[in-house]
Design an enzyme around this catalytic site. Structure first.
Site, PDB file in Angstrom:
ATOM      1  N   LEU A 122      -7.232   8.645 -35.964  1.00  0.00           N
ATOM      2  CA  LEU A 122      -7.364  10.094 -36.168  1.00  0.00           C
ATOM      3  C   LEU A 122      -8.678  10.491 -36.844  1.00  0.00           C
ATOM      4  O   LEU A 122      -8.811  11.599 -37.335  1.00  0.00           O
ATOM      5  CB  LEU A 122      -6.185  10.627 -36.989  1.00  0.00           C
ATOM      6  CG  LEU A 122      -4.839  10.616 -36.265  1.00  0.00           C
ATOM      7  CD1 LEU A 122      -3.727  11.054 -37.198  1.00  0.00           C
ATOM      8  CD2 LEU A 122      -4.868  11.493 -35.038  1.00  0.00           C
ATOM      9  N   CYS A 145      -4.778   6.152 -44.582  1.00  0.00           N
ATOM     10  CA  CYS A 145      -4.065   7.325 -44.068  1.00  0.00           C
ATOM     11  C   CYS A 145      -2.889   6.928 -43.174  1.00  0.00           C
ATOM     12  O   CYS A 145      -1.806   7.486 -43.283  1.00  0.00           O
ATOM     13  CB  CYS A 145      -5.014   8.226 -43.294  1.00  0.00           C
ATOM     14  SG  CYS A 145      -6.407   8.808 -44.272  1.00  0.00           S
ATOM     15  N   HIS A 146      -3.110   5.978 -42.281  1.00  0.00           N
ATOM     16  CA  HIS A 146      -2.064   5.604 -41.332  1.00  0.00           C
ATOM     17  C   HIS A 146      -1.869   4.094 -41.227  1.00  0.00           C
ATOM     18  O   HIS A 146      -1.107   3.631 -40.395  1.00  0.00           O
ATOM     19  CB  HIS A 146      -2.366   6.196 -39.957  1.00  0.00           C
ATOM     20  CG  HIS A 146      -2.502   7.685 -40.010  1.00  0.00           C
ATOM     21  ND1 HIS A 146      -3.721   8.307 -40.026  1.00  0.00           N
ATOM     22  CD2 HIS A 146      -1.573   8.661 -40.102  1.00  0.00           C
ATOM     23  CE1 HIS A 146      -3.540   9.621 -40.099  1.00  0.00           C
ATOM     24  NE2 HIS A 146      -2.249   9.853 -40.156  1.00  0.00           N
ATOM     25  N   GLY A 147      -2.611   3.328 -42.027  1.00  0.00           N
ATOM     26  CA  GLY A 147      -2.385   1.895 -42.105  1.00  0.00           C
ATOM     27  C   GLY A 147      -3.066   1.041 -41.058  1.00  0.00           C
ATOM     28  O   GLY A 147      -2.565  -0.024 -40.714  1.00  0.00           O
TER      29      GLY A 147
END
Length: 181
Positions: A122, A145-147
């Site tokens: 992202l 943020c999202h790993g």
């Protein structure tokens, strides 16, 4: 045999054709001169073109250190890799990777890794540039943020990111100067 003088209809047709062509030419020139400023306004601004390339002095970056520069508004990570990091990056089985790319395909010189520091999931900025940053499970970069976990070559190894960290166009001008863009 006497030759006939051109009749009036032929003269008027020739004159009419000339007037049509002349009017069309003036109309085309007028339309082009009207459209040119609009078309020219779509070109990139001069300040944007100035950011098209960035030259980086590599001499202050020691082995094992990283630097971050900005190119076209994006962070670019530059890593002066250690021999151990190079060996680890080259030793990865490419067939086991999600985005199959060998380390040799990602670097121009093995000791220098240059990549755009935007997570391919992202667009977050992964951590791993500073010695105190978490490096993730593969000792490279980690996007909290999202790993997403990236290895020392910037290849995606774990998490939702679909692709490796992007490599910008770059070239070495000499041993200590890198040109990005």
């Amino acid at each position: 045999m006497a030759t006939k003088a051109p009749s009036k209809p032929q003269q008027s047709e020739t004159r009419r054709d000339f007037l049509y062509l002349t009017a069309g030419a003036f109309g085309a020139v007028g339309a082009a001169s009207f459209a040119w400023p609009f078309i020219d306004s779509m070109n990139p601004a001069k300040d944007t073109l100035a950011l098209a390339t960035v030259e980086v002095d590599l001499s202050p970056i020691q082995v094992g250190q990283s630097a971050k520069v900005t190119w076209q508004g994006k962070p670019v990570f530059i890593r002066h890799r250690t021999p151990e990091e190079i060996a680890r990056a080259e030793g990865v089985d490419v067939s086991a990777l999600r985005d199959k790319q060998a380390d040799a395909d990602r670097v121009e010189k093995p000791e220098w890794l240059v990549m755009i520091g935007l997570c391919t999931h992202l667009g977050c900025i992964p951590l791993g540039q500073k010695p105190t940053d978490p490096k993730g499970d593969f000792d490279g970069w980690f996007c909290p943020c999202h790993g997403s976990h990236y290895d020392i070559s910037g290849r995606i190894r774990k998490g939702p990111a679909p692709k490796n960290l992007a490599i910008p166009p770059y070239e070495f001008l000499n041993d200590t100067t890198l040109k990005i863009g």
